[in-house]
Each structure stands twice: as C-alpha cells, then as structure tokens.
Write a protein that holds these residues in place. Structure first.
Motif, PDB file in Angstrom:
ATOM      1  N   VAL A  78       6.937 -29.894  11.903  1.00 31.49           N
ATOM      2  CA  VAL A  78       6.424 -30.636  10.754  1.00 31.49           C
ATOM      3  C   VAL A  78       6.328 -29.731   9.531  1.00 31.49           C
ATOM      4  N   LYS A  79       5.817 -28.517   9.725  1.00 29.85           N
ATOM      5  CA  LYS A  79       5.713 -27.577   8.605  1.00 29.85           C
ATOM      6  C   LYS A  79       7.079 -27.319   7.993  1.00 29.85           C
ATOM      7  N   SER A  80       8.096 -27.239   8.834  1.00 30.58           N
ATOM      8  CA  SER A  80       9.456 -27.033   8.343  1.00 30.58           C
ATOM      9  C   SER A  80       9.926 -28.234   7.534  1.00 30.58           C
ATOM     10  N   HIS A  81       9.663 -29.450   8.049  1.00 30.69           N
ATOM     11  CA  HIS A  81      10.052 -30.659   7.319  1.00 30.69           C
ATOM     12  C   HIS A  81       9.332 -30.754   5.972  1.00 30.69           C
ATOM     13  N   VAL A  82       8.024 -30.474   5.986  1.00 28.46           N
ATOM     14  CA  VAL A  82       7.244 -30.542   4.746  1.00 28.46           C
ATOM     15  C   VAL A  82       7.779 -29.546   3.732  1.00 28.46           C
ATOM     16  N   SER A  83       8.062 -28.334   4.187  1.00 31.31           N
ATOM     17  CA  SER A  83       8.605 -27.309   3.302  1.00 31.31           C
ATOM     18  C   SER A  83       9.934 -27.746   2.709  1.00 31.31           C
ATOM     19  N   ASN A  84      10.782 -28.360   3.523  1.00 31.73           N
ATOM     20  CA  ASN A  84      12.080 -28.834   3.034  1.00 31.73           C
ATOM     21  C   ASN A  84      11.920 -29.943   2.008  1.00 31.73           C
ATOM     22  N   VAL A  85      10.979 -30.864   2.262  1.00 31.12           N
ATOM     23  CA  VAL A  85      10.737 -31.970   1.331  1.00 31.12           C
ATOM     24  C   VAL A  85      10.297 -31.427  -0.021  1.00 31.12           C
ATOM     25  N   LEU A  86       9.327 -30.524  -0.006  1.00 26.13           N
ATOM     26  CA  LEU A  86       8.823 -29.963  -1.262  1.00 26.13           C
ATOM     27  C   LEU A  86       9.917 -29.201  -2.003  1.00 26.13           C
ATOM     28  N   SER A  87      10.684 -28.409  -1.266  1.00 25.83           N
ATOM     29  CA  SER A  87      11.734 -27.599  -1.882  1.00 25.83           C
ATOM     30  C   SER A  87      12.844 -28.467  -2.476  1.00 25.83           C
ATOM     31  N   LYS A  88      13.331 -29.430  -1.696  1.00 25.59           N
ATOM     32  CA  LYS A  88      14.450 -30.257  -2.151  1.00 25.59           C
ATOM     33  C   LYS A  88      14.089 -31.132  -3.353  1.00 25.59           C
ATOM     34  N   LEU A  89      12.835 -31.583  -3.395  1.00 26.62           N
ATOM     35  CA  LEU A  89      12.417 -32.480  -4.474  1.00 26.62           C
ATOM     36  C   LEU A  89      11.729 -31.747  -5.620  1.00 26.62           C
ATOM     37  N   GLY A  90      11.617 -30.418  -5.490  1.00 23.97           N
ATOM     38  CA  GLY A  90      11.003 -29.632  -6.555  1.00 23.97           C
ATOM     39  C   GLY A  90       9.532 -29.922  -6.743  1.00 23.97           C
ATOM     40  N   LEU A  91       8.820 -30.127  -5.638  1.00 27.45           N
ATOM     41  CA  LEU A  91       7.405 -30.471  -5.690  1.00 27.45           C
ATOM     42  C   LEU A  91       6.553 -29.249  -5.401  1.00 27.45           C
ATOM     43  N   ARG A  92       5.414 -29.143  -6.070  1.00 24.20           N
ATOM     44  CA  ARG A  92       4.547 -27.967  -5.932  1.00 24.20           C
ATOM     45  C   ARG A  92       3.738 -28.009  -4.648  1.00 24.20           C
ATOM     46  N   ASP A  93       3.235 -29.190  -4.273  1.00 25.35           N
ATOM     47  CA  ASP A  93       2.362 -29.274  -3.110  1.00 25.35           C
ATOM     48  C   ASP A  93       2.325 -30.688  -2.565  1.00 25.35           C
ATOM     49  N   ARG A  94       1.432 -30.923  -1.600  1.00 25.92           N
ATOM     50  CA  ARG A  94       1.371 -32.205  -0.903  1.00 25.92           C
ATOM     51  C   ARG A  94       0.930 -33.341  -1.815  1.00 25.92           C
ATOM     52  N   ILE A  95       0.094 -33.057  -2.784  1.00 29.73           N
ATOM     53  CA  ILE A  95      -0.347 -34.116  -3.684  1.00 29.73           C
ATOM     54  C   ILE A  95       0.822 -34.625  -4.509  1.00 29.73           C
ATOM     55  N   GLN A  96       1.661 -33.708  -4.985  1.00 26.58           N
ATOM     56  CA  GLN A  96       2.839 -34.166  -5.725  1.00 26.58           C
ATOM     57  C   GLN A  96       3.782 -34.939  -4.814  1.00 26.58           C
ATOM     58  N   ALA A  97       3.770 -34.626  -3.511  1.00 29.01           N
ATOM     59  CA  ALA A  97       4.563 -35.401  -2.560  1.00 29.01           C
ATOM     60  C   ALA A  97       4.033 -36.821  -2.445  1.00 29.01           C
ATOM     61  N   VAL A  98       2.710 -36.977  -2.471  1.00 32.23           N
ATOM     62  CA  VAL A  98       2.107 -38.314  -2.443  1.00 32.23           C
ATOM     63  C   VAL A  98       2.548 -39.109  -3.669  1.00 32.23           C
ATOM     64  N   ILE A  99       2.465 -38.475  -4.832  1.00 34.44           N
ATOM     65  CA  ILE A  99       2.892 -39.130  -6.066  1.00 34.44           C
ATOM     66  C   ILE A  99       4.350 -39.557  -5.961  1.00 34.44           C
ATOM     67  N   CYS A 100       5.194 -38.652  -5.476  1.00 38.66           N
ATOM     68  CA  CYS A 100       6.626 -38.918  -5.364  1.00 38.66           C
ATOM     69  C   CYS A 100       6.890 -40.096  -4.427  1.00 38.66           C
ATOM     70  N   ALA A 101       6.164 -40.162  -3.319  1.00 35.29           N
ATOM     71  CA  ALA A 101       6.380 -41.242  -2.349  1.00 35.29           C
ATOM     72  C   ALA A 101       6.151 -42.610  -2.982  1.00 35.29           C
ATOM     73  N   TYR A 102       5.147 -42.700  -3.856  1.00 37.64           N
ATOM     74  CA  TYR A 102       4.870 -43.976  -4.524  1.00 37.64           C
ATOM     75  C   TYR A 102       5.796 -44.208  -5.712  1.00 37.64           C
ATOM     76  N   GLU A 103       6.028 -43.174  -6.511  1.00 39.65           N
ATOM     77  CA  GLU A 103       6.864 -43.324  -7.709  1.00 39.65           C
ATOM     78  C   GLU A 103       8.290 -43.733  -7.356  1.00 39.65           C
ATOM     79  N   THR A 104       8.810 -43.198  -6.267  1.00 35.70           N
ATOM     80  CA  THR A 104      10.197 -43.475  -5.904  1.00 35.70           C
ATOM     81  C   THR A 104      10.366 -44.790  -5.161  1.00 35.70           C
TER      82      THR A 104
END
Length: 228
Positions: A185-211
C-alpha cells in the motif's frame, strides 16, 4: 528524534498556550514563535523546523500565504489553525500545501498527536473541516463528465488506492480492503502522489473528488481484488 516546531498566531495567549503544550513533550521542541505570517516564514527559514502551526488570520501575511511560501520553499509541514467560522479558507489553504487543519479548541492530546502525525507523513482534518472540503471540491471543480483524463497515468490498482485515500482510509485499512500488505500500500500511495504531483494524502483526497473519481453522496464501488 526531536520534532522541531514553529507556532504562529497573532494572539499571544493562544500562541503561548500551544507552545507550552508542545514544548512539554519529550520528543517536541518549539524552536520559535511568530505573531504574523511574515514572521512565521522568516522563522521557518531560520530554524528549519519539521512543522509550523499557522493561524489562518494574521496581520501582514495571513496563514494561507505563509503556508504557500513555506511549502514551496521547504520540506516543513504546515498545519492550519482555524475556528468554525473560518472553514471557507479550507480549499485554498490545502491547495497552498497545508498538511491539515486543527480547530483552535483542539484538546491538548490531539494537538500533540497532530504534530506527530504530519511528521510521520500523514495528513489530518477535523471532521467538520473534512465535510466542508468535500463540499468545496464539489462546488469548485469536480468533473461532471466522468473521470478526469489526468488519472490515465495511474494503474488500475493505483486508481483503487486513490479511491480509498479519498474515502479517508489509513494504510492498514487500504491493505485490508485490497488484501495486500501495508508495504505494498505504501508503494501504491507513493506512486499515486508522485505520478499526480501531489504533496500528501490530503491533496490526494482533493484530487479524488476534483477528478470525478469519487462523487459525494454517490457510492464509489468496492475495489476489485485482482492483482497487486
């Protein structure tokens, strides 16, 4: 490891109270206090702390602008301090790079926990602020025409991980949902943040809704259990 913290609030009693609570912890050192955003930025530059607590409303430079500068220039994590009537600032502050929000009436144990959480690489939101964030994402940019094309860089499993991040699950909970190890899971999370240019998990939450990957009030489905 000692966690180095800067506390910024234009109210001396509030600032001093937070500094006293944090400074009493054996693993936390308050290296500076600041009375406005400009002082906070200068303190971060001078002391290189791990975390800065920023009141949203401060003179000269507000907390949002200070967070934007700090997060752009340094690896310091920013936690915003707010009150119930300031939730309108949530969306802008999180896009500025803040790792989370705390309400000013936070319990002392939760304040200490919050600092440790963001240093560990996680993010946090008070429940009422999280609800407002979802509403803001819906109003300001969630895709009505399906999932945003920018998610095309993710694998199927990384998309599933982003869905679960968007729902606020921890790594352990994601691992249970996907039937994989927390290391995976840590590997997947790291890949998600890296590929989408996100700083942390909160920005991932924003991205999930925005997209449009998650729509508030609409079931987002159960992740498949195929592959890793």
């Amino acid at each position: 490891m000692t966690i180095r913290v800067v506390v910024a609030d234009d109210q001396e009693l509030v600032r001093g109270g937070f500094a006293m609570i944090l400074g009493a912890q054996p693993d936390i050192e308050v290296v500076a206090e600041a009375g406005d955003g400009a002082e906070a930025v200068e303190a971060v530059r001078r002391h290189a702390p791990d975390v800065v607590l920023l009141d949203i409303r401060m003179p000269r430079m507000d907390g949002i602008e200070a967070a934007r500068t700090v997060c752009a220039e340094t690896a310091c994590k920013a936690i915003m301090l707010t009150t119930f009537d300031q939730d309108d600032y949530v969306y802008e502050a999180l896009h500025a790079g803040a790792s989370g929000f705390l309400l000013k009436d936070v319990r002392r144990a939760d304040l200490v926990h919050a600092v440790r959480v963001v240093v560990a690489g996680d993010s946090l939101l008070a429940p009422s602020v999280a609800r407002r964030l979802v509403a803001d994402c819906t109003r300001r940019g969630a895709s009505a025409a399906g999932v945003d094309a920018r998610l095309g860089v993710l694998t199927a499993r990384e998309r599933e991980t982003l869905v679960l991040l968007g729902r606020g699950l921890s790594n352990a909970e994601i691992a249970a949902a996907l039937v994989v190890s927390e290391h995976t899971v840590k590997s997947h999370v790291s890949n998600v943040l890296s590929k989408l240019g996100l700083r942390d998990r909160i920005q991932a939450v924003i991205c999930a809704y925005e997209t449009g990957l998650i729509a508030p009030g609409v079931p987002d489905g159960t992740p498949s259990r195929e592959g890793v």
